[in-house]
Design a protein around this motif. Structure first.
Motif, PDB file in Angstrom:
ATOM      1  N   UNK A   1      11.733  28.939  63.535  1.00 56.21           N
ATOM      2  CA  UNK A   1      13.061  28.347  63.372  1.00 56.21           C
ATOM      3  C   UNK A   1      13.951  29.214  62.483  1.00 56.21           C
ATOM      4  N   UNK A   2      13.354  29.795  61.446  1.00 57.68           N
ATOM      5  CA  UNK A   2      14.131  30.661  60.558  1.00 57.68           C
ATOM      6  C   UNK A   2      14.647  31.877  61.328  1.00 57.68           C
ATOM      7  N   UNK A   3      13.775  32.488  62.126  1.00 57.27           N
ATOM      8  CA  UNK A   3      14.194  33.670  62.886  1.00 57.27           C
ATOM      9  C   UNK A   3      15.224  33.288  63.941  1.00 57.27           C
ATOM     10  N   UNK A   4      15.021  32.146  64.601  1.00 58.80           N
ATOM     11  CA  UNK A   4      15.977  31.675  65.607  1.00 58.80           C
ATOM     12  C   UNK A   4      17.374  31.501  65.009  1.00 58.80           C
ATOM     13  N   UNK A   5      17.426  31.101  63.758  1.00 58.69           N
ATOM     14  CA  UNK A   5      18.707  30.867  63.107  1.00 58.69           C
ATOM     15  C   UNK A   5      19.340  32.101  62.495  1.00 58.69           C
ATOM     16  N   UNK A   6      18.746  33.266  62.745  1.00 58.76           N
ATOM     17  CA  UNK A   6      19.228  34.490  62.094  1.00 58.76           C
ATOM     18  C   UNK A   6      20.199  35.290  62.952  1.00 58.76           C
ATOM     19  N   UNK A   7      20.468  34.841  64.160  1.00 57.01           N
ATOM     20  CA  UNK A   7      21.403  35.565  65.030  1.00 57.01           C
ATOM     21  C   UNK A   7      22.834  35.150  64.695  1.00 57.01           C
ATOM     22  N   UNK A   8      23.335  35.632  63.569  1.00 52.52           N
ATOM     23  CA  UNK A   8      24.704  35.311  63.163  1.00 52.52           C
ATOM     24  C   UNK A   8      25.294  36.495  62.417  1.00 52.52           C
ATOM     25  N   UNK A   9      26.593  36.501  62.284  1.00 54.10           N
ATOM     26  CA  UNK A   9      27.278  37.648  61.697  1.00 54.10           C
ATOM     27  C   UNK A   9      26.877  37.892  60.251  1.00 54.10           C
ATOM     28  N   UNK A  10      26.565  36.827  59.520  1.00 55.39           N
ATOM     29  CA  UNK A  10      26.188  36.988  58.117  1.00 55.39           C
ATOM     30  C   UNK A  10      24.878  37.767  57.977  1.00 55.39           C
ATOM     31  N   UNK A  11      24.009  37.660  58.952  1.00 51.05           N
ATOM     32  CA  UNK A  11      22.708  38.320  58.861  1.00 51.05           C
ATOM     33  C   UNK A  11      22.602  39.553  59.757  1.00 51.05           C
TER      34      UNK A  11
ATOM     35  N   UNK B   1      23.012  47.489  70.876  1.00 50.00           N
ATOM     36  CA  UNK B   1      21.782  47.031  70.229  1.00 50.00           C
ATOM     37  C   UNK B   1      22.104  46.641  68.799  1.00 50.00           C
ATOM     38  N   UNK B   2      21.942  45.329  68.511  1.00 50.89           N
ATOM     39  CA  UNK B   2      22.243  44.806  67.175  1.00 50.89           C
ATOM     40  C   UNK B   2      20.970  44.278  66.525  1.00 50.89           C
ATOM     41  N   UNK B   3      20.824  44.584  65.237  1.00 53.58           N
ATOM     42  CA  UNK B   3      19.656  44.165  64.464  1.00 53.58           C
ATOM     43  C   UNK B   3      20.069  43.119  63.440  1.00 53.58           C
ATOM     44  N   UNK B   4      19.334  42.021  63.391  1.00 45.74           N
ATOM     45  CA  UNK B   4      19.607  40.941  62.450  1.00 45.74           C
ATOM     46  C   UNK B   4      18.428  40.811  61.490  1.00 45.74           C
TER      47      UNK B   4
ATOM     48  N   UNK C   1      14.334  39.836  62.962  1.00 43.37           N
ATOM     49  CA  UNK C   1      13.014  39.784  62.327  1.00 43.37           C
ATOM     50  C   UNK C   1      13.190  40.005  60.833  1.00 43.37           C
ATOM     51  N   UNK C   2      12.204  39.597  60.037  1.00 41.29           N
ATOM     52  CA  UNK C   2      12.273  39.907  58.602  1.00 41.29           C
ATOM     53  C   UNK C   2      12.174  41.412  58.378  1.00 41.29           C
ATOM     54  N   UNK C   3      12.629  41.867  57.223  1.00 37.54           N
ATOM     55  CA  UNK C   3      12.596  43.285  56.906  1.00 37.54           C
ATOM     56  C   UNK C   3      11.224  43.690  56.389  1.00 37.54           C
TER      57      UNK C   3
ATOM     58  N   UNK D   1      20.183  49.985  51.943  1.00 42.89           N
ATOM     59  CA  UNK D   1      20.696  50.146  53.297  1.00 42.89           C
ATOM     60  C   UNK D   1      19.969  49.305  54.321  1.00 42.89           C
ATOM     61  N   UNK D   2      20.403  49.386  55.586  1.00 39.43           N
ATOM     62  CA  UNK D   2      19.769  48.620  56.661  1.00 39.43           C
ATOM     63  C   UNK D   2      18.317  49.030  56.862  1.00 39.43           C
ATOM     64  N   UNK D   3      17.527  48.103  57.417  1.00 37.42           N
ATOM     65  CA  UNK D   3      16.128  48.388  57.726  1.00 37.42           C
ATOM     66  C   UNK D   3      16.057  48.947  59.141  1.00 37.42           C
ATOM     67  N   UNK D   4      15.786  50.233  59.255  1.00 36.71           N
ATOM     68  CA  UNK D   4      15.754  50.881  60.567  1.00 36.71           C
ATOM     69  C   UNK D   4      14.641  50.349  61.454  1.00 36.71           C
TER      70      UNK D   4
END
Length: 746
Positions: free
Chosen positions: A328-338, A528-531, A490-492, A507-510
């Motif tokens: 559920x946490x990962x499902x909710x991570x597809x947003x601009x803030x993340x 390709x967008x990474x959250x 996914x989590x970093x 920086x971002x997690x490649x």
């Protein structure tokens, strides 16, 4: 040894002419060499020419500072030195050496910049140079990221050549001859008369001569070892059960320890009762450590039994207790803030999604454990004037820092003896077991403490691969793939892993994007967008890291689009790909597998291509649907590593990576209940069984511009190629791992 010679040896630096990072960090600092750590180890009659070669009157020692966890790099590093030094196997010893800045891994620079591996532009290469300067100044000695061969290929051959030419100079001085008249063969300098002078007898003279650093590497046509089939130096010992690993070490006077740490990773220890454990035979002591308790006994088995007898009150997990809540946490991570980063934005995806036939889908991969055959272990001796650590590890200098912080010493007082490792897959990039062994030994100063994890403790306290979800939308038109919009959450893994090692990585997690953004396909509209999902259970690098999941996401989504377009999966991939070595890998695997030939009823073939760690890797899996389930019949692999050092070892690495990838795709996941991993041993976390293993045919290519490593690249294409083959055979599209949750295997 004369002062001039000593200074020259201590200032030796491979590649010092290159101005890597000079602009960012200052040319002087970047070019300033590190001291040669072998100076303190060589005898008065011996000679060391650089940090990798030491010759004494009785033996020759070659240093391969990268850790060997089964991938054969001790052998490979020795072969690279021996090629130029004209040594034969059996004439030298191989050592992992002591931790030192001189062994910094310059190949890390290629993976540390946000450019595709195929990008050789001025900007990309300049950034790699800057990163190389940073890695050098930090003295980052790391084994990982399939970087051992890229890091070693030039520098170790150069080290061998410097030693060779300096020994020739010593022989010329002794014989009164022009050095140009001398040659070397089989550990000897050969005089024009045919007389041979052994390297060992020349060592005292060589010790007085400045190393000859103006050398020329041999023409590949003259190579005796590189590129030729070799028998690995450790194959006999490993085949006869005589190879010594960290878990086999016996230190005089050592006691044995086992730990019981909160199975809810990062949870607190609220209290414990050691009465029953202390009453057991052989148990001498119970001590508290961070997050848990350690039992000291006279052998490992009794320590295990004592740990099981402890009564412990554990605190809650600092993450959701149930697996469903992780999703559920990962499902909710597809947003601009993340949104961590948009890694690709080619063409016009928004417009492209409105044109042609639309395909939308979602894929998932679970947590998976590292589960190497050798459980975690470490032996530590803490004394007033220093600490000694024996274990197998991949980041030795950071190990010194973390151990010293516990004992109150400085890192230079921590002596580390690296050991052969019985597997890792990223597990031995972690430090928790070493910190625990140090905590115990610090409470028992003067006594060596050998900590061994039980298999169950190893599973319970593994830091698994991160779980992830991918959402893909795309369009096809006129039999072609036109648009792909791929979002991955996914989590970093970088934040989780580096945080435990006290290393800040801005920086971002490649790795949230690796294996998806960097595949060299020219899809007209590709985004390709990474959250970055919030941290859940702590995670770590797992063999091929982000690409292990993202290869499955990207390639299966692409395969769906290709089938929706009515195109051939191989032909459409070849049409889209725009990188010559990658195209040749696909063409090669198509030829190997006889792609396009008629299949029997129930058979299916699936292809996948993933570029990871700079290695274009294409795999075809052939399966057969039987009344009892799917049987994998054969796998073909084509991978471009730029240059093959040992074809036998490379074949084994590629085959082993496929077995690893298939087994985990079919059978493996870690799930959490009440904050604890539900899988505790191999009975609930099965690799590929022997009867399931197919014939695996491999072909190594050498079209790439750079030397690459092969430890990780064969893993990412295995899962998607299998899933695509199952679709070909059955029409069933499986979008989440492990596959056994959806279909049976025989």
């Amino acid at each position: 040894m004369g002062k001039v010679g000593k200074i020259a040896r201590r200032s030796f630096l491979i590649g010092s002419a290159a101005l890597v990072g000079g602009v960012a960090f200052g040319a002087y600092k970047v070019k300033t060499p590190y001291d040669n750590p072998l100076e303190d180890a060589v005898s008065a009659q011996g000679a060391t020419f650089n940090p990798w070669v030491m010759i004494d009157t009785d033996k020759i020692t070659l240093v391969g500072p990268h850790g060997d966890k089964g991938q054969g790099v001790a052998h490979a590093q020795a072969a690279l030195i021996a090629e130029e030094l004209d040594l034969e196997f059996g004439q030298f010893e191989i050592s992992f050496g002591a931790p030192d800045k001189a062994y910094w891994n310059r190949a890390l620079a290629d993976e540390g910049v946000p450019f595709m591996s195929s990008d050789a532009s001025f900007i990309a290469e300049s950034m790699r140079d800057v990163m190389g300067g940073m890695v050098k100044l930090m003295g980052m000695q790391i084994t990982g990221g399939s970087t051992t061969i890229p890091d070693s290929f030039d520098k170790l051959r150069m080290a061998g050549a410097v030693a060779r030419e300096t020994l020739k100079a010593a022989a010329a001085q002794r014989a009164g001859l022009d050095v140009a008249r001398l040659s070397t063969k089989g550990g000897h300098v050969v005089l024009p008369s045919g007389e041979k002078l052994s390297y060992q007898e020349l060592a005292p003279i060589a010790a007085t001569i400045d190393p000859v650093t103006d050398v020329t590497l041999r023409d590949p046509k003259a190579w005796r070892l590189i590129g030729k089939p070799m028998q690995r130096m450790d194959v006999v010992a490993k085949s006869t059960g005589t190879q010594t690993y960290g878990i086999d070490l016996e230190i005089d006077g050592a006691v044995h320890a086992a730990v019981k740490v909160n199975p809810r990773q990062g949870g607190a220890l609220k209290g414990f009762d050691a009465t029953d454990a202390l009453a057991m035979r052989g148990v001498s002591k119970v001590v508290e450590i961070a997050g848990g308790v350690a039992v000291i006994a006279d052998n490992t088995w009794r320590a295990f039994q004592g740990a099981e007898a402890l009564s412990v009150d554990w605190g809650d997990a600092p993450y959701p207790a149930e697996q469903a809540d992780h999703w559920k946490v990962i499902e909710g991570s597809f947003n601009e803030e993340q949104l961590d980063k948009t890694w690709r934005d080619d063409g016009d995806v928004v417009a492209g999604l409105t044109e042609g036939s639309l395909v939308s889908t979602e894929y998932r991969v679970p947590y998976v454990a590292h589960a190497p055959l050798e459980p975690l272990n470490a032996t530590v001796l803490v004394e007033e004037n220093g600490v000694t650590v024996w274990t197998g590890h991949q980041i030795p200098r950071q190990l010194q820092v973390l151990v010293a912080a516990i004992t109150g010493h400085v890192p230079e007082q921590v002596a580390f003896h690296n050991q052969y490792m019985g597997g890792s897959f990223g597990h031995r990039l972690e430090f928790e077991h070493i910190k625990q062994a140090t905590e115990i030994a610090n409470q028992m100063r003067g006594t060596p403490v050998k900590l061994t994890y039980s298999r169950e403790e190893d599973f319970a306290h593994d830091f698994p691969r991160q779980p992830g979800i991918a959402r893909a939308s795309g369009t096809v038109r006129d039999g072609k793939v036109e648009t792909l919009d791929l979002q991955i959450a996914m989590p970093s893994v970088v934040a989780s892993q580096m945080g435990r090692a006290d290393i800040a990585v801005p920086g971002p997690d490649s790795q949230i994007a690796a294996g998806a953004w960097n595949n060299p396909y020219a899809i007209p509209n590709y985004r390709m967008r990474a959250y970055r999902a919030p941290e859940l259970a702590p995670v770590s690098s797992w063999r091929s890291v982000g690409a292990s999941a993202n290869g499955f996401f990207f390639d299966c989504a692409l395969d769906e689009l290709i089938h929706a377009a009515g195109a051939d999966p191989m032909a459409e991939r070849l049409r889209l790909i725009d990188h010559d070595p990658s195209r040749k890998a696909l063409e090669t695997v198509a030829e190997m597998s006889n792609w396009g030939a008629p299949l029997e009823a129930g058979q299916g073939k699936g292809v996948a291509f993933v570029e990871s760690f700079g290695v274009p890797t294409a795999e075809v899996v052939q399966v057969r649907a039987t009344p009892d389930g799917i049987r994998i019949e054969k796998v073909w692999v084509a991978a471009d590593v730029g240059k093959v050092v040992d074809p036998v070892n490379l074949e084994n690495m590629l085959q082993g990576g496929v077995v690893f990838g298939l087994g985990h795709a079919i059978n493996c996941e870690i799930t959490y209940s009440d904050g604890m991993a539900e899988q505790s041993n191999f009975d609930s976390f099965e690799g590929l069984r022997l009867y399931q293993c197919p014939e695996i045919e491999v072909r190594a290519l050498e079209n790439g511009a750079k030397i690459r490593g092969a430890g990780e690249p064969p893993v990412p294409p295995a899962a998607p190629a299998l899933a695509n083959a199952i679709y070909s055979a059955t029409g069933q599209r499986i979008r989440s791992l492990p596959l056994y949750s959806h279909i049976d295997f025989v």
